[in-house]
Design a protein around this motif. Structure first.
Motif, PDB file in Angstrom:
ATOM      1  N   LEU A  83      46.386  75.959  33.370  1.00  0.00           N
ATOM      2  CA  LEU A  83      46.016  74.600  32.972  1.00  0.00           C
ATOM      3  C   LEU A  83      45.921  73.707  34.201  1.00  0.00           C
ATOM      4  CD1 LEU A  83      48.332  74.014  29.870  1.00  0.00           C
ATOM      5  CD2 LEU A  83      45.866  74.435  29.828  1.00  0.00           C
ATOM      6  N   ARG A  86      47.602  68.543  26.799  1.00  0.00           N
ATOM      7  CA  ARG A  86      46.529  67.750  27.423  1.00  0.00           C
ATOM      8  C   ARG A  86      46.467  66.337  26.836  1.00  0.00           C
ATOM      9  NH1 ARG A  86      43.387  72.516  26.277  1.00  0.00           N
ATOM     10  NH2 ARG A  86      43.147  73.854  28.126  1.00  0.00           N
ATOM     11  N   HIS A  98      46.344  72.121  23.760  1.00  0.00           N
ATOM     12  CA  HIS A  98      45.643  70.897  23.362  1.00  0.00           C
ATOM     13  C   HIS A  98      46.592  69.699  23.349  1.00  0.00           C
ATOM     14  CE1 HIS A  98      42.902  68.221  21.235  1.00  0.00           C
ATOM     15  NE2 HIS A  98      43.868  67.985  20.353  1.00  0.00           N
ATOM     16  N   ASN A 122      46.068  69.719  35.871  1.00  0.00           N
ATOM     17  CA  ASN A 122      46.754  68.439  35.694  1.00  0.00           C
ATOM     18  C   ASN A 122      48.146  68.576  35.071  1.00  0.00           C
ATOM     19  OD1 ASN A 122      44.422  67.022  36.693  1.00  0.00           O
ATOM     20  ND2 ASN A 122      43.506  67.252  34.654  1.00  0.00           N
TER      21      ASN A 122
END
Length: 285
Positions: free
Chosen positions: A103, A88, A85, A105
């Protein structure tokens, strides 16, 4: 004539100024490039990550590789879901121990570390363990969440085997095997060796216990992990550093440091009874 001789040469002065400006610009660029990288780490997994001393093979590897380009790592210990989290959200710059595609990106490094999970038994039991099916009807103690991490075949065995259990504290796996309270433990071979020594130092295992020969049955493929970064440049810098410490011998020296940490050499030298045990058979890849 004298005045001309003592007067600085204007072209030389300009050249020196340009050199100085170039040097300062280069220094400034290097300072800008160097950064403190916030890295999320979710678990203390000795000898790879030792939270109590902020050390371990992986953390030292991370620090050495980043240092090649002048970076430093700031380790943030967080639950696994929170590391994802916060990465991101941009609150972390990277995380360790991740596989491609976990994940989106992010920029994945080259392979940073390889784990080797084994089914470990005692030689005196004379078990034949060539595949996961051979674990059926045995008392098997694995690490937490192993049934969801080691593939469908292992999950099927775990569900069908009434003697299967998982332990959050991996030192308990070692203790149970060496005290004959489990037939097989499933764990990484280096984690086993680390906790075997810790169990002895804490008085949970005797010198007699250590005379037992453990066998690593390699029924699982090696697990390769990468590190993930938000910045492509930082990822590239890490890869450059990883390549350099691999080529210049720093990584070998790091591995040797932790091999000694897991060995019983010092204890054997100080004891009149204990001999350096060959901790585990089938140890090489």
């Amino acid at each position: 004539m004298t005045q001309n001789l003592n007067k600085p040469n204007s072209s030389v002065a300009r050249c020196n100024r340009f050199k100085l400006m170039g040097f300062l610009t280069l220094c400034g660029a290097q300072l800008c490039q160097a950064a403190e990288i916030k890295i999320g780490v979710s678990l203390s997994i000795p000898p790879y990550v030792i939270q109590e001393t902020n050390s371990g093979i992986e953390l030292e590897l991370l620090n050495q590789a980043l240092a090649v380009k002048g970076h430093t790592a700031s380790i943030q210990y967080l639950p696994l879901a929170r590391t994802f989290h916060e990465l991101r959200e941009g609150k972390l710059d990277g995380i360790i121990n991740i596989k491609d595609g976990t994940l989106d990106n992010v920029f994945y490094s080259n392979v940073a570390i390889t784990y080797q999970n084994c089914a470990i038994s005692l030689e005196d039991n004379n078990f034949t363990i060539n595949n996961i099916d051979d674990l059926n009807n045995k008392q098997v103690v694995s690490f937490q969440r192993a049934s969801s991490l080691l593939g469908e075949e292992f999950a099927k065995m775990a569900k069908a085997n009434s003697g299967y259990q998982e332990q959050a504290r991996q030192v308990q796996q070692v203790y149970m095997l060496m005290k004959h309270r489990a037939d097989v433990v499933v764990m990484d071979k280096n984690i086993f060796k680390y906790y075997l020594k810790q169990a002895y130092l804490e008085g949970k295992l005797t010198e007699k216990d250590l005379k037992q020969q453990a066998i690593c049955h390699k029924i699982f493929p090696p697990t390769e992990y990468k590190f993930a970064f938000l910045s492509e440049q930082i990822r590239d810098d890490f890869n450059v550093g990883l390549k350099q410490i691999t080529q210049d011998g720093s990584l070998v020296a790091l591995q040797e440091k932790y091999r000694r940490l897991m060995s019983f050499e010092t204890e054997a030298e100080a004891s009149t009874k204990l001999t350096e045990p060959k901790i585990i058979k089938n140890d090489s890849y």
